[in-house]
Write an enzyme that holds these catalytic residues in place. Structure first.
Site, PDB file in Angstrom:
ATOM      1  N   ARG A  80       0.840  -1.193   0.000  1.00 24.99           N
ATOM      2  CA  ARG A  80       0.000   0.000   0.000  1.00 24.99           C
ATOM      3  C   ARG A  80       0.880   1.249   0.000  1.00 24.99           C
ATOM      4  NH1 ARG A  80      -4.631  -0.904  -2.219  1.00 24.99           N
ATOM      5  NH2 ARG A  80      -6.307  -1.569  -0.853  1.00 24.99           N
ATOM      6  N   GLU A 163      -3.896  -2.947 -13.683  1.00 25.20           N
ATOM      7  CA  GLU A 163      -3.889  -2.012 -12.558  1.00 25.20           C
ATOM      8  C   GLU A 163      -2.692  -2.243 -11.644  1.00 25.20           C
ATOM      9  OE1 GLU A 163      -7.679  -1.995 -10.587  1.00 25.20           O
ATOM     10  OE2 GLU A 163      -8.787  -1.660 -12.454  1.00 25.20           O
TER      11      GLU A 163
END
Length: 209
Positions: A80, A163
């Protein structure tokens, strides 16, 4: 049916905000705006001009994938960008999640993301809450679900190459999951909210097997 009364109703609504002007500072996958406005104060007067930077995001959906037959939770692990400086690791265990595209319902997003990120088909989909993760700084609203699944054979690496997703799927018992939460390993808002809901509802979900 009689309308229920509530112990709280907002004192003010949109008409109590004026002279609003939104200035775009950056436009990308997410946007950053500087917002100028005045608002009605609780003493009835108008505030001075307020200037705040706001992170403008798409609304999102999170799905806690739970297998009541095996009493297991399906988690996804991925790096992340917002946790690159985390003291433990920038890789986080989270529920399946995704952004709401134009024309999609939140339930459609939940089922799509469960398939893309975890290879799971959701049976019953239970809507839990809609909330703002950080209303002082971000426009994002999250709709949170619990999706009941069969976790047999679930695992592996998933995600969309287009993505740049690289997602490892983990199936952990509820006891293992809760231990990770108590140890601070599971430390994201979606998981904390959904798992505390599951603590309350787990027995009734398992009784429906």
């Amino acid at each position: 049916m009689a309308e229920q009364s509530h112990p709280y109703t907002p004192r003010y609504a949109h008409e109590s905000v004026e002279e609003r002007f939104d200035e775009t500072l950056q436009a990308g996958f997410f946007s950053l705006e500087r917002r100028h406005y005045r608002h009605r104060r609780f003493d009835g007067r108008w505030s001075e001009r307020v200037i705040r930077e706001v992170h403008v995001r798409h609304d999102a959906v999170g799905v806690l994938l739970y297998d009541p037959q095996r009493d297991c939770v399906v988690h996804v692990e991925q790096i992340r960008a917002g946790t690159l400086d985390d003291p433990l690791s920038p890789w986080k265990l989270e529920p399946v999640a995704g952004l709401v595209d134009a024309g999609e319902t939140t339930a459609e997003v939940a089922r799509r993301e469960a398939q893309e990120e975890a290879g799971c088909e959701i049976g019953e989909l239970i809507e839990l809450y809609t909330y703002y993760p950080s209303p002082g700084a971000c426009t994002e609203r999250v709709t949170l679900f619990c999706g009941l699944v069969d976790s047999d054979g679930v695992g592996g690496v998933h995600g969309l190459e287009s993505e740049n997703e690289d997602i490892q799927v983990h199936v952990l018992s509820f006891a293992e999951t809760w231990a990770l939460l108590e140890q601070g390993i599971i430390d994201n808002a979606m998981s904390l909210i959904a798992l505390n809901w599951l603590v309350r509802e787990r027995a009734s979900l398992r009784a429906r097997r």
